[in-house]
Design a protein around this motif. Structure first.
Motif, PDB file in Angstrom:
ATOM      1  N   PHE A 189      -3.243 -10.983  36.435  1.00  0.00           N
ATOM      2  CA  PHE A 189      -4.482 -10.336  36.024  1.00  0.00           C
ATOM      3  C   PHE A 189      -4.265  -9.221  35.007  1.00  0.00           C
ATOM      4  CE2 PHE A 189      -5.532 -11.644  40.540  1.00  0.00           C
ATOM      5  CZ  PHE A 189      -6.125 -12.833  40.140  1.00  0.00           C
ATOM      6  N   ASP A 190      -3.022  -8.908  34.712  1.00  0.00           N
ATOM      7  CA  ASP A 190      -2.739  -7.950  33.646  1.00  0.00           C
ATOM      8  C   ASP A 190      -2.668  -8.626  32.282  1.00  0.00           C
ATOM      9  OD1 ASP A 190      -2.602  -5.838  35.445  1.00  0.00           O
ATOM     10  OD2 ASP A 190      -0.471  -6.204  35.873  1.00  0.00           O
ATOM     11  N   ALA A 191      -2.481  -9.932  32.280  1.00  0.00           N
ATOM     12  CA  ALA A 191      -2.434 -10.693  31.027  1.00  0.00           C
ATOM     13  C   ALA A 191      -3.853 -11.109  30.632  1.00  0.00           C
ATOM     14  CB  ALA A 191      -1.539 -11.921  31.187  1.00  0.00           C
ATOM     15  N   PRO A 192      -4.088 -11.418  29.367  1.00  0.00           N
ATOM     16  CA  PRO A 192      -5.442 -11.781  28.926  1.00  0.00           C
ATOM     17  C   PRO A 192      -6.024 -12.989  29.657  1.00  0.00           C
ATOM     18  CG  PRO A 192      -4.047 -11.290  27.029  1.00  0.00           C
ATOM     19  CD  PRO A 192      -3.156 -11.309  28.221  1.00  0.00           C
ATOM     20  N   VAL A 193      -5.201 -14.003  29.921  1.00  0.00           N
ATOM     21  CA  VAL A 193      -5.718 -15.217  30.582  1.00  0.00           C
ATOM     22  C   VAL A 193      -6.162 -14.900  32.006  1.00  0.00           C
ATOM     23  CG1 VAL A 193      -5.135 -17.541  31.355  1.00  0.00           C
ATOM     24  CG2 VAL A 193      -4.318 -16.728  29.138  1.00  0.00           C
ATOM     25  N   GLY A 194      -5.318 -14.214  32.756  1.00  0.00           N
ATOM     26  CA  GLY A 194      -5.672 -13.869  34.123  1.00  0.00           C
ATOM     27  C   GLY A 194      -6.812 -12.883  34.213  1.00  0.00           C
ATOM     28  N   GLU A 195      -6.852 -11.918  33.297  1.00  0.00           N
ATOM     29  CA  GLU A 195      -7.939 -10.939  33.297  1.00  0.00           C
ATOM     30  C   GLU A 195      -9.279 -11.603  33.018  1.00  0.00           C
ATOM     31  OE1 GLU A 195      -9.177  -6.739  31.019  1.00  0.00           O
ATOM     32  OE2 GLU A 195      -7.410  -7.908  30.404  1.00  0.00           O
ATOM     33  N   ALA A 196      -9.309 -12.522  32.056  1.00  0.00           N
ATOM     34  CA  ALA A 196     -10.557 -13.229  31.758  1.00  0.00           C
ATOM     35  C   ALA A 196     -10.996 -14.109  32.923  1.00  0.00           C
ATOM     36  CB  ALA A 196     -10.376 -14.072  30.499  1.00  0.00           C
ATOM     37  N   LEU A 197     -10.030 -14.746  33.605  1.00  0.00           N
ATOM     38  CA  LEU A 197     -10.376 -15.576  34.762  1.00  0.00           C
ATOM     39  C   LEU A 197     -10.915 -14.737  35.905  1.00  0.00           C
ATOM     40  CD1 LEU A 197     -10.345 -18.376  36.096  1.00  0.00           C
ATOM     41  CD2 LEU A 197      -8.025 -17.866  36.886  1.00  0.00           C
TER      42      LEU A 197
END
Length: 331
Positions: A92-100
């Motif tokens: 969730f710190d990366a863009p993909v995980g945060e957007a999800l």
């Protein structure tokens, strides 16, 4: 002159019927009776296997592969990624995980509001329709129209109504009633969440109304008459008789509405197209965008598997708690 005695009935039966033939016929007839239901179910089971189970298994396999547009011609040759897709998805710190994560929270908020409003409107309408009055049959039919309409036709109609310049909603709110300073954008920006919620509730509450109507038919009218004689008002009757009697129906209804709403793809896709606004970025649309716009099918499949696991866990916990509550109430 010699005479021969006529064969007895038992001898004639012994000549015409072989020993064990009758049990075999009975056994074969029993097998046909038992196997016929399964034979009739076989086409549906085969279609279910081809339409749902096989794609689900392929999706699970793809979630462990680094499948991009370069391997679409032969997806089996895509290199194995192991758990990298899952790590990328839950980081969730990366863009993909945060957007999800944002999409997941938006979906949870949307689902809770939609299910609550659908249940409330459906229950209120079903209780209201229990009383006999002129035009009740016609009103029931009108209430069920949103549920009977095809999804795409209904949502496309709503999309035209929510247009900014020539939509019916802005025409009524701005031009006729003067409630807004300027025509609002309903299909983009923060208002898109409200638009999606309105369409979802309009489309889903007739199902709750239909299920509640069926549940109310099983409550004896004598219970309401006895409660009225004891001085119970309308709200007390609803609280003490109607809602407790509808508890088993509510348990199934809430679960079905939750699963339908959380997985809803058609409504946001038809309303907003392939790219939904951030305020209405449901997880179903987010997975579609991650798979078919970025061409990263491995990551999209990993998101789908995680969504499946989440729904299975929520469903299992819901059934566990409701069954315990039902057992406690019966005790």
């Amino acid at each position: 002159m010699t005479t021969t005695a006529a064969p007895t009935t038992g001898e004639r039966a012994g000549r015409t019927t072989r020993p064990g033939a009758a049990p075999r016929r009975r056994r074969s007839g029993r097998l046909r009776r038992v196997g016929l239901p399964y034979l009739l179910l076989l086409p549906a089971l085969v279609l279910e296997l081809l339409v749902h189970l096989v794609p689900m298994l392929i999706g699970i396999v793809v979630s462990f592969k680094e499948l991009t547009q370069f391997y679409l011609r032969d997806w089996g040759t895509a290199p194995w990624a192991g758990t990298d897709n899952y790590r990328l998805t839950i980081d969730f710190d990366a863009p993909v995980g945060e957007a999800l994560l944002k999409s997941f929270l938006t979906t949870c908020q949307f689902t809770l509001l939609s299910v609550a409003l659908c249940w409330l409107l459906g229950t209120a309408a079903a209780i209201f329709m229990q009383e006999t009055f002129r035009g009740r049959g016609l009103l029931r039919t009108v209430f069920l129209v949103p549920y009977a309409l095809p999804v795409y036709a209904a949502v496309i109609t709503w999309a035209f109504m929510f247009q900014r310049d020539n939509g019916l909603v802005n025409h009524v709110l701005h031009d006729q009633l003067g409630l807004t300073d300027s025509p609002a954008f309903w299909l983009i920006g923060d208002n898109s969440f409200v638009t999606l919620l309105v369409v979802s509730v309009w489309k889903g509450w007739p199902f709750a109304f239909l299920i509640m109507m069926a549940g109310l038919q099983n409550i004896p009218r004598e219970m309401y008459e006895a409660a009225a004689l004891d001085g119970a008002g309308v709200w007390q009757q609803i609280r003490r008789i109607t809602l407790p009697s509808l508890r088993p129906v509510n348990q199934v209804l809430v679960l079905v509405l939750f699963l339908w709403t959380f997985n809803d793809f058609n409504t946001p896709f038809v309303l907003f197209g392939k790219s939904a606004p951030q305020a209405a970025d449901l997880i179903s649309i987010h997975i579609y965008q991650s798979s078919f716009q970025t061409w990263n099918f491995g990551t999209g499949s990993a998101m789908s598997v995680l969504l499946l696991l989440f729904l299975l866990v929520v469903t299992g916990l819901y059934l566990l708690f409701t069954s315990r509550g039902r057992q406690a109430a019966d005790a």
